[in-house]
Design a protein around this motif. Structure first.
Motif, PDB file in Angstrom:
ATOM      1  N   UNK A   1      -5.955 -28.700 -43.465  1.00  0.00           N
ATOM      2  CA  UNK A   1      -7.098 -29.514 -43.027  1.00  0.00           C
ATOM      3  C   UNK A   1      -7.949 -28.726 -42.033  1.00  0.00           C
ATOM      4  N   UNK A   2      -7.290 -28.003 -41.148  1.00  0.00           N
ATOM      5  CA  UNK A   2      -8.042 -27.204 -40.177  1.00  0.00           C
ATOM      6  C   UNK A   2      -8.825 -26.086 -40.864  1.00  0.00           C
ATOM      7  N   UNK A   3      -8.256 -25.525 -41.905  1.00  0.00           N
ATOM      8  CA  UNK A   3      -8.967 -24.488 -42.659  1.00  0.00           C
ATOM      9  C   UNK A   3     -10.161 -25.095 -43.389  1.00  0.00           C
ATOM     10  N   UNK A   4      -9.971 -26.263 -43.961  1.00  0.00           N
ATOM     11  CA  UNK A   4     -11.077 -26.958 -44.623  1.00  0.00           C
ATOM     12  C   UNK A   4     -12.198 -27.254 -43.626  1.00  0.00           C
ATOM     13  N   UNK A   5     -11.821 -27.706 -42.443  1.00  0.00           N
ATOM     14  CA  UNK A   5     -12.820 -27.981 -41.406  1.00  0.00           C
ATOM     15  C   UNK A   5     -13.525 -26.703 -40.963  1.00  0.00           C
ATOM     16  N   UNK A   6     -12.761 -25.625 -40.895  1.00  0.00           N
ATOM     17  CA  UNK A   6     -13.353 -24.331 -40.529  1.00  0.00           C
ATOM     18  C   UNK A   6     -14.395 -23.916 -41.567  1.00  0.00           C
ATOM     19  N   UNK A   7     -14.057 -24.064 -42.838  1.00  0.00           N
ATOM     20  CA  UNK A   7     -15.005 -23.743 -43.908  1.00  0.00           C
ATOM     21  C   UNK A   7     -16.266 -24.596 -43.795  1.00  0.00           C
ATOM     22  N   UNK A   8     -16.072 -25.861 -43.505  1.00  0.00           N
ATOM     23  CA  UNK A   8     -17.199 -26.786 -43.427  1.00  0.00           C
ATOM     24  C   UNK A   8     -18.067 -26.523 -42.192  1.00  0.00           C
TER      25      UNK A   8
END
Length: 243
Positions: free
Chosen positions: A130-137
């Protein structure tokens, strides 16, 4: 090792030249991970040596990830790092989490096989993912440029979203897991919207082409009449109507 701590600049040249020898990395992913955690431990775990690890960490990272883009030198490293990066992304120490997210994006950029690897590891490492997804976003402008073309990312986001839906259907009284799945899917959908957006200049091309064709159509109907007036605007009149 003494040179590494006493003269980082001199050590850099020597170590980068030998970053890979006979297929073996001078600093393998697991060792790099240890240095990362030594440089950024919990506040209570800091020692006098912590500062020295902070000083050499950028060089250790450079050596660990050294190599030409998407080559035999970097692709194996990219496939070894994702499990470590997913675990690191979930860490409570912000510096470790941030570095891990950036490293994960590096892996995706270096080796497209990492997308499938992410799909397999996602649910087992949901917090970090989830943190990686947020980082991408949150860093979309930069990360999308690094990962372009975005076809593989889009397919993986769709696969992750499918896993979320299946997971939500099977969740039984686990409020935390349900919340995590919903949070992950929310970011996935936001990223999917981003991948579907075309640059404004790309969208403008069909419109400009249509206007050009329209003007040329006027010319074919009546070559003696200029379909463009003096200020460059199309003349739409009853005389030159397509009706």
């Amino acid at each position: 090792m003494g040179l590494l701590f006493t003269n980082t600049k001199k050590a850099r040249t020597v170590l980068l030249n030998g970053a890979t020898r006979k297929g073996e990395r001078l600093v393998p992913p697991a060792s790099y991970e240890l240095v990362l955690r030594a440089a950024y431990p919990n506040e209570s775990a800091k020692t006098k040596a912590t500062g020295r690890f902070v000083a050499v960490y950028p060089l250790i990272k450079e050596i660990a990830l050294a190599g030409t883009f998407r080559t035999k030198a970097t692709k194996p490293v990219a496939q070894q790092l994702p499990p470590l990066s997913l675990a690191g992304a979930a860490d409570a120490v912000i510096a470790i989490s941030s570095e891990a997210c950036g490293n994960f994006v590096w892996c995706l950029a270096q080796n497209t096989k990492c997308y499938k690897q992410w799909e397999k590891l996602h649910l087992e490492n949901l917090k970090g993912s989830i943190r990686i997804l947020n980082h991408l976003n949150n860093e979309w402008k930069e990360t999308s440029a690094r990962l372009a073309p975005l076809d593989d990312l889009k397919k993986t986001l769709q696969a992750l979203s499918s896993k979320h839906h299946n997971g939500l259907e099977s969740v039984q009284g686990d409020a935390i897991l349900e919340s995590q799945l919903k949070a992950a899917d929310h970011v996935c959908k936001a990223l999917l919207r981003n991948t579907s957006r075309l640059p404004s200049c790309t969208k403008a091309v069909p419109t400009l082409a249509a206007i050009g064709c329209l003007g040329y159509g006027f010319y074919l109907i009546s070559p003696s009449v200029n379909p463009w007036n003096w200020d460059g605007k199309l003349l739409f009149s009853k005389t030159h109507s397509f009706i």
